[in-house]
Design a protein around this motif. Structure first.
Motif, short mmCIF file in Angstrom:
data_model
loop_
_atom_site.label_atom_id
_atom_site.label_comp_id
_atom_site.label_asym_id
_atom_site.label_seq_id
_atom_site.Cartn_x
_atom_site.Cartn_y
_atom_site.Cartn_z
N LEU A 13 84.85 -27.37 21.17
CA LEU A 13 85.02 -26.09 21.86
C LEU A 13 84.03 -25.97 23.04
CD1 LEU A 13 86.43 -23.04 21.02
CD2 LEU A 13 84.00 -22.59 21.28
N THR A 37 88.60 -9.85 23.41
CA THR A 37 88.04 -9.95 22.05
C THR A 37 89.18 -10.10 21.04
OG1 THR A 37 88.11 -7.61 21.53
CG2 THR A 37 86.19 -8.40 22.76
N ARG A 38 88.80 -10.81 19.97
CA ARG A 38 87.49 -11.38 19.76
C ARG A 38 87.42 -12.84 20.18
NH1 ARG A 38 88.10 -9.94 13.62
NH2 ARG A 38 90.10 -10.77 14.27
N GLY A 39 88.59 -13.53 20.19
CA GLY A 39 88.59 -14.98 20.40
C GLY A 39 88.01 -15.42 21.73
N GLY A 40 88.06 -14.55 22.74
CA GLY A 40 87.56 -14.95 24.06
C GLY A 40 86.05 -14.80 24.20
N ASP A 91 90.22 -16.01 27.56
CA ASP A 91 90.60 -15.94 26.16
C ASP A 91 90.51 -17.34 25.57
OD1 ASP A 91 91.32 -14.81 23.78
OD2 ASP A 91 93.27 -14.07 24.43
N ASP A 92 90.53 -17.42 24.22
CA ASP A 92 90.48 -18.74 23.59
C ASP A 92 91.81 -19.45 23.75
OD1 ASP A 92 91.72 -16.94 21.85
OD2 ASP A 92 90.59 -17.55 20.08
N CYS A 114 92.09 -19.84 30.00
CA CYS A 114 91.83 -19.97 28.56
C CYS A 114 91.66 -21.45 28.23
CB CYS A 114 92.96 -19.35 27.74
SG CYS A 114 94.55 -20.09 28.02
N TRP A 137 99.10 -24.42 14.55
CA TRP A 137 98.15 -23.30 14.48
C TRP A 137 96.76 -23.86 14.73
CZ3 TRP A 137 99.00 -18.23 14.57
CH2 TRP A 137 97.93 -17.38 14.34
N PHE A 140 89.97 -22.30 14.79
CA PHE A 140 88.72 -22.28 15.57
C PHE A 140 87.53 -22.43 14.63
CE2 PHE A 140 91.74 -20.29 18.43
CZ PHE A 140 91.46 -21.01 19.60
N TRP A 142 85.01 -20.64 14.16
CA TRP A 142 84.64 -19.41 13.45
C TRP A 142 85.64 -19.03 12.35
CZ3 TRP A 142 85.15 -19.69 18.81
CH2 TRP A 142 86.38 -19.30 19.35
N ASP A 143 86.77 -19.76 12.27
CA ASP A 143 87.76 -19.49 11.21
C ASP A 143 87.59 -20.39 10.00
OD1 ASP A 143 89.24 -17.65 12.71
OD2 ASP A 143 90.48 -19.21 13.63
#
Ligand SMILES: O=P(O)(O)OC[C@H]1O[C@H](OP(=O)(O)OP(=O)(O)O)[C@H](O)[C@@H]1O
Ligand SMILES: Nc1nc2[nH]cnc2c(=O)[nH]1
Ligand SMILES: [Mg+2]
Length: 161
Positions: A13, A37-40, A91-92, A114, A137, A140, A142-143
């Motif tokens: 990332l 938010t939030r992914g970005g 954004d992500d 992005c 899918w 990320f 953070w997931d």
């Protein structure tokens, strides 16, 4: 419905965000960045550091509950960004493009970038780094969390002759 998953590590990332920043350099300088938010948020922080940009605004759009898509609701407006002139939206990823479309409607003069884009939404971006298949899918960092997997020899479901 996702048929496969693609895991993105923190290192990957960070590399992808730095690459996006390098590609954005000739398009700037920017008055500020609007993170979706939030992914970005984390991509925006990395890109703001690289572009030496200190003014960060946010727009909050709620579209998904885990993998389930609903209608997009804006719960916080990007007030400091006006009509988007001179601003960069980060954004992500874009998937269906619904979130990007809503934010572009709010900030018609901003540039939209992005990290990852799926085919259905890619035309809504000005710049992205990696294309991802529509049915994949993206997971990320953070997931996700590292998980212990037992050795094959100790798994009850391993076929033995
Ligand atoms: O192109 P779309 O189909 O609209 O999907 C892309 C959006 O979905 C995810 O956000 P999500 O709504 O899951 O919220 P989050 O950023 O708070 O995780 C992702 O961060 C994008 O913002
Ligand atoms: N984490 C994650 N969120 C999404 N929102 C829409 N598509 C995706 C995706 O592929 N991964
Ligand atoms: Mg998001």
């Amino acid at each position: 419905m996702a048929t496969s998953y693609a895991t993105v590590t923190w290192d990957q990332l960070h590399r992808d965000a730095r690459q996006l920043a390098a590609e954005l350099m000739p398009r700037g300088p920017f008055r500020g960045i609007v993170a979706i938010t939030r992914g970005g948020l984390i991509p925006a922080a990395i890109i703001a550091r690289e572009l030496d940009c200190r003014l960060i605004e946010t727009v909050s759009v709620v579209t998904y509950d885990e993998e389930k898509q609903g209608s997009a609701t804006v719960i916080k407006q990007p007030e400091a960004a006006g009509d988007g002139e001179g601003f960069l939206i980060i954004d992500d990823l874009v998937d269906s493009g619904v979130t990007a479309q809503v934010v572009r409607g709010l900030l018609p003069k901003a540039l939209f970038a992005c990290l990852y884009a799926k085919p259905a939404g890619r035309s809504l971006t000005d710049l992205f780094v990696v294309e991802v298949p529509q049915e994949t899918w993206v997971l990320f960092p953070w997931d996700t969390a590292p998980l212990f997997i037992p050795p094959l020899a100790r798994r009850d479901d391993t076929p033995r002759s």
